[in-house]
Design a protein around this motif. Structure first.
Motif, PDB file in Angstrom:
ATOM      1  N   LEU A  78      31.601  60.372  62.576  1.00  0.00           N
ATOM      2  CA  LEU A  78      32.284  60.554  61.297  1.00  0.00           C
ATOM      3  C   LEU A  78      31.412  60.128  60.128  1.00  0.00           C
ATOM      4  N   GLN A  79      30.244  59.602  60.410  1.00  0.00           N
ATOM      5  CA  GLN A  79      29.321  59.120  59.369  1.00  0.00           C
ATOM      6  C   GLN A  79      29.989  58.040  58.514  1.00  0.00           C
ATOM      7  N   LEU A  80      30.532  57.046  59.198  1.00  0.00           N
ATOM      8  CA  LEU A  80      31.228  55.971  58.508  1.00  0.00           C
ATOM      9  C   LEU A  80      30.649  54.622  58.898  1.00  0.00           C
ATOM     10  N   LEU A  81      30.629  53.748  57.931  1.00  0.00           N
ATOM     11  CA  LEU A  81      30.237  52.365  58.169  1.00  0.00           C
ATOM     12  C   LEU A  81      31.440  51.489  57.860  1.00  0.00           C
ATOM     13  N   THR A  82      31.853  50.696  58.825  1.00  0.00           N
ATOM     14  CA  THR A  82      32.960  49.778  58.575  1.00  0.00           C
ATOM     15  C   THR A  82      32.387  48.379  58.462  1.00  0.00           C
ATOM     16  N   SER A  83      32.622  47.779  57.313  1.00  0.00           N
ATOM     17  CA  SER A  83      32.067  46.445  57.102  1.00  0.00           C
ATOM     18  C   SER A  83      33.159  45.545  56.548  1.00  0.00           C
ATOM     19  N   PHE A  84      32.885  44.274  56.621  1.00  0.00           N
ATOM     20  CA  PHE A  84      33.843  43.305  56.103  1.00  0.00           C
ATOM     21  C   PHE A  84      33.168  42.511  55.008  1.00  0.00           C
ATOM     22  N   LEU A  85      33.798  42.508  53.840  1.00  0.00           N
ATOM     23  CA  LEU A  85      33.192  41.843  52.691  1.00  0.00           C
ATOM     24  C   LEU A  85      34.129  40.782  52.138  1.00  0.00           C
ATOM     25  N   TRP A  86      33.512  39.739  51.574  1.00  0.00           N
ATOM     26  CA  TRP A  86      34.248  38.831  50.713  1.00  0.00           C
ATOM     27  C   TRP A  86      33.811  39.172  49.312  1.00  0.00           C
ATOM     28  N   VAL A  87      34.718  39.757  48.568  1.00  0.00           N
ATOM     29  CA  VAL A  87      34.366  40.184  47.218  1.00  0.00           C
ATOM     30  C   VAL A  87      34.797  39.100  46.239  1.00  0.00           C
ATOM     31  N   LYS A  88      33.899  38.778  45.328  1.00  0.00           N
ATOM     32  CA  LYS A  88      34.211  37.773  44.314  1.00  0.00           C
ATOM     33  C   LYS A  88      34.114  38.428  42.945  1.00  0.00           C
ATOM     34  N   MET A  89      35.115  38.212  42.119  1.00  0.00           N
ATOM     35  CA  MET A  89      35.085  38.782  40.772  1.00  0.00           C
ATOM     36  C   MET A  89      35.390  37.678  39.773  1.00  0.00           C
ATOM     37  N   ILE A  90      34.664  37.687  38.706  1.00  0.00           N
ATOM     38  CA  ILE A  90      34.907  36.713  37.623  1.00  0.00           C
ATOM     39  C   ILE A  90      35.011  37.470  36.310  1.00  0.00           C
ATOM     40  N   TRP A  91      36.046  37.196  35.575  1.00  0.00           N
ATOM     41  CA  TRP A  91      36.153  37.786  34.251  1.00  0.00           C
ATOM     42  C   TRP A  91      36.795  36.760  33.337  1.00  0.00           C
ATOM     43  N   ASN A  92      36.833  37.081  32.109  1.00  0.00           N
ATOM     44  CA  ASN A  92      37.361  36.111  31.146  1.00  0.00           C
ATOM     45  C   ASN A  92      38.662  36.612  30.539  1.00  0.00           C
ATOM     46  N   ASN A  93      39.635  35.706  30.542  1.00  0.00           N
ATOM     47  CA  ASN A  93      40.896  35.993  29.870  1.00  0.00           C
ATOM     48  C   ASN A  93      40.919  35.175  28.585  1.00  0.00           C
ATOM     49  N   PRO A  94      40.790  35.833  27.441  1.00  0.00           N
ATOM     50  CA  PRO A  94      40.618  35.060  26.197  1.00  0.00           C
ATOM     51  C   PRO A  94      41.860  34.283  25.794  1.00  0.00           C
ATOM     52  N   PHE A  95      42.990  34.521  26.456  1.00  0.00           N
ATOM     53  CA  PHE A  95      44.208  33.799  26.082  1.00  0.00           C
ATOM     54  C   PHE A  95      44.348  32.478  26.818  1.00  0.00           C
ATOM     55  N   ILE A  96      43.455  32.243  27.759  1.00  0.00           N
ATOM     56  CA  ILE A  96      43.572  31.005  28.522  1.00  0.00           C
ATOM     57  C   ILE A  96      42.507  30.025  28.051  1.00  0.00           C
ATOM     58  N   SER A  97      42.959  28.902  27.631  1.00  0.00           N
ATOM     59  CA  SER A  97      42.016  27.816  27.388  1.00  0.00           C
ATOM     60  C   SER A  97      42.814  26.546  27.195  1.00  0.00           C
ATOM     61  N   TRP A  98      42.254  25.479  27.607  1.00  0.00           N
ATOM     62  CA  TRP A  98      42.881  24.187  27.339  1.00  0.00           C
ATOM     63  C   TRP A  98      41.788  23.139  27.275  1.00  0.00           C
ATOM     64  N   ASN A  99      42.189  22.063  26.767  1.00  0.00           N
ATOM     65  CA  ASN A  99      41.214  20.988  26.628  1.00  0.00           C
ATOM     66  C   ASN A  99      41.362  20.037  27.814  1.00  0.00           C
ATOM     67  N   PRO A 100      40.382  19.973  28.691  1.00  0.00           N
ATOM     68  CA  PRO A 100      40.513  19.164  29.912  1.00  0.00           C
ATOM     69  C   PRO A 100      40.755  17.694  29.596  1.00  0.00           C
ATOM     70  N   LYS A 101      40.244  17.227  28.481  1.00  0.00           N
ATOM     71  CA  LYS A 101      40.410  15.802  28.151  1.00  0.00           C
ATOM     72  C   LYS A 101      41.874  15.459  27.917  1.00  0.00           C
ATOM     73  N   GLU A 102      42.590  16.442  27.317  1.00  0.00           N
ATOM     74  CA  GLU A 102      44.020  16.215  27.073  1.00  0.00           C
ATOM     75  C   GLU A 102      44.842  16.455  28.318  1.00  0.00           C
ATOM     76  N   CYS A 103      44.223  17.042  29.311  1.00  0.00           N
ATOM     77  CA  CYS A 103      44.985  17.496  30.484  1.00  0.00           C
ATOM     78  C   CYS A 103      44.574  16.752  31.734  1.00  0.00           C
ATOM     79  N   GLY A 104      44.353  15.514  31.620  1.00  0.00           N
ATOM     80  CA  GLY A 104      44.040  14.710  32.793  1.00  0.00           C
ATOM     81  C   GLY A 104      42.780  15.162  33.493  1.00  0.00           C
ATOM     82  N   ASN A 105      41.794  15.621  32.747  1.00  0.00           N
ATOM     83  CA  ASN A 105      40.504  16.059  33.295  1.00  0.00           C
ATOM     84  C   ASN A 105      40.611  17.186  34.316  1.00  0.00           C
TER      85      ASN A 105
END
Ligand SMILES: *[C@@H]1O[C@H](CO)[C@@H](O)[C@H](O)[C@H]1NC(C)=O
Ligand SMILES: *[C@@H]1O[C@H](CO)[C@@H](O)[C@H](O)[C@H]1NC(C)=O
Ligand SMILES: *[C@@H]1O[C@H](CO)[C@@H](O)[C@H](O)[C@H]1NC(C)=O
Ligand SMILES: *[C@@H]1O[C@H](CO)[C@@H](O)[C@H](O)[C@H]1NC(C)=O
Length: 443
Positions: A78-105
């Motif tokens: 069938l001309q197929l390759l079956t593989s197993f991947l761990w895919v990692k994705m990182i992106w930025n959500n500009p609505f999320i932010s907090w100050n770690p110092k105020e939030c118990g580190n």
């Protein structure tokens, strides 16, 4: 209707915060004391259906990487390759932010991925729907980066070339792309360097198994699909088969059988054992091929099949040769046909003093100790002298004064010479074909 009120409120509130751009920060008072208060994150969760952007003109940048953890199957048919991947994705959500110092580190915490917007990255070559397990989580950092890992069993189209099986290498492509977000709204980048991906992948799987990872290379593409431009990253996986299983199970037995076939030429031609021996070998070879056909690729014509066919034909040819020589020697001892003059001269010329097949006369003189039964042909002419010469013999013998015994000797000599000659031809052909196959495999 009453239940929808808070949601509506949340939406208007977050739209309001979009207007205020990324000044939005999460009120994290009490993060460390009571755990995360879901109410403070509700506004973000409510937004999960939309790509998080502050300015539509700025594309969401998704950094991807993966770890190849297994090559599960390479399907040639069938001309197929079956593989197993761990895919990692990182992106930025500009609505999320907090100050770690105020939030118990607290710098980051995990959230169920269902609650977040996820980029629709898929693999272009994939032929199967990605079955993501439920309940995966993603990390949110205080700067708004979302780190999402998912396992993926990828069945991808790959043009497989098995000509060099079992010494083959394959080059399969995995192209990461977004389904609907064009290059203006989503751009792709690398989370790790390619060599890091190769290193971790090697460490995880490629110690064992049939396939070995040679390397991964990468290309960033901008591809038009119709009129829309997509940002894509293509990874080229170079994998190599570990051939030892096939060498031990296919090549070694086959080579032994063909070697025995070659050596069986040393069984004397006039002995009646040679032909049955070769037939047995041929049978054995066929049984071997039947048993081993499972190991061969299901389609295509690899070089190894050509090699097997060649071995089989060589065995058949050597059997035919044995039949021919046996027939020749049989003719020589029972009813030697007339020998053409040119053949006689050629034989005398080639033979010189060295004789391949000792005449009765020489044999007695040299005392080789061969019993007459070993050379049955030598005794018989005497018995057959009384027989009428065939019509062809009468025609031929015209001027020559060969006695029947001499004629028999000559034909025996011819048969023996022929056998040696054909054996050498066989060896030459065997050697050249084996060398050709080895050279092809090495390139
Ligand atoms: C954060 O929330 C708490 C109550 O949950 C409130 O007392 C506090 O004033 C809020 N802080 C800010 C900066 O809004
Ligand atoms: C959005 O980004 C574009 C390009 O960076 C910029 O020209 C534009 O002014 C931005 N719009 C707003 C509302 O910030
Ligand atoms: C993605 O990678 C680029 C370059 O390596 C980096 O500048 C950027 O911060 C990364 N983005 C995220 C969300 O990690
Ligand atoms: C695999 O194929 C791609 C093009 O299809 C090429 O760019 C890449 O160099 C190849 N990789 C190897 C290891 O041959």
């Amino acid at each position: 209707p009453r239940e929808s009120w808070p949601r509506k409120e949340g939406l208007t509130w977050s739209l309001f915060s979009i207007g205020r751009a990324n000044a939005f920060t999460i009120n994290c008072s009490g993060f460390d004391q009571y755990g995360v208060n879901p109410a403070v994150l509700q506004a973000i969760f409510d937004q999960k259906d939309f790509r998080p952007f502050i300015n539509y003109s700025i594309p969401t940048h998704v950094n991807i990487s993966f770890t190849l953890s297994a090559i599960l199957e390479v399907n040639v048919q069938l001309q197929l390759l079956t593989s197993f991947l761990w895919v990692k994705m990182i992106w930025n959500n500009p609505f999320i932010s907090w100050n770690p110092k105020e939030c118990g580190n607290i710098n980051k915490f995990a959230v169920t991925a269902e609650n977040l917007w996820l980029p629709d990255i898929f693999i272009v070559e994939s032929t199967d729907v990605d079955q993501i397990p439920e309940g995966l989580s993603a990390y949110m950092t205080h700067e708004g980066d979302i780190v999402y890992n998912k396992p993926a069993r990828i069945t991808s189209v790959c043009s497989l070339d098995i000509f060099y099986f079992p010494f083959d290498q394959q080059n399969c492509t995995l192209t990461f792309s977004s389904f609907i977000y064009t290059a203006e709204t989503m751009s792709l980048g690398m989370d790790r360097e390619v060599w890091e991906i190769v290193d971790t992948s090697r460490d995880i799987v490629f110690r064992q198994g049939e396939w070995e990872l040679l390397g991964i290379s990468k290309a960033t593409l901008k591809t038009f699909v119709g009129s829309r431009l997509f940002d894509r990253i293509a990874f080229f996986l170079a994998i190599r088969r570990r051939p030892s299983l096939y060498v031990i199970n296919l090549l070694v037995p086959s080579s032994f059988l063909i070697a025995i076939d070659a050596l069986s030429f040393y069984l004397p031609a006039e002995n009646e054992n040679r032909a049955p021996f070769k037939i047995t070998l041929l049978l054995g070879y066929n049984v071997f091929l039947l048993r081993m056909s499972d190991l061969l690729p299901a389609s295509g014509t690899p070089l190894i099949s050509v090699y097997f066919a060649l071995c089989l034909s060589l065995m058949v040819v050597s059997l035919l040769e044995t039949i021919f020589i046996t027939h020749l020697l049989h003719l020589a001892t029972t009813q030697p046909p007339p020998m053409p003059r040119w053949l006689h001269s050629l034989l005398l010329y080639c033979t010189g003093s060295r004789r391949c097949y000792p005449t009765a006369h020489q044999k007695e003189n040299k005392g080789l100790g061969l019993t007459p039964s070993h050379l049955p042909g030598l005794k018989e002419p005497g018995e057959l002298v009384g027989k009428e010469p065939g019509p062809r013999e009468a025609k031929r013998n015209g001027g020559s004064e060969l006695t029947r015994a001499q004629l028999t000797d000559l034909w025996m000599e011819f048969g023996c010479r022929m056998d040696t000659f054909l054996f050498r031809l066989y060896l030459l052909f065997l050697a050249s074909s084996v060398i050709t196959v080895i050279v092809l495999w090495n390139t």
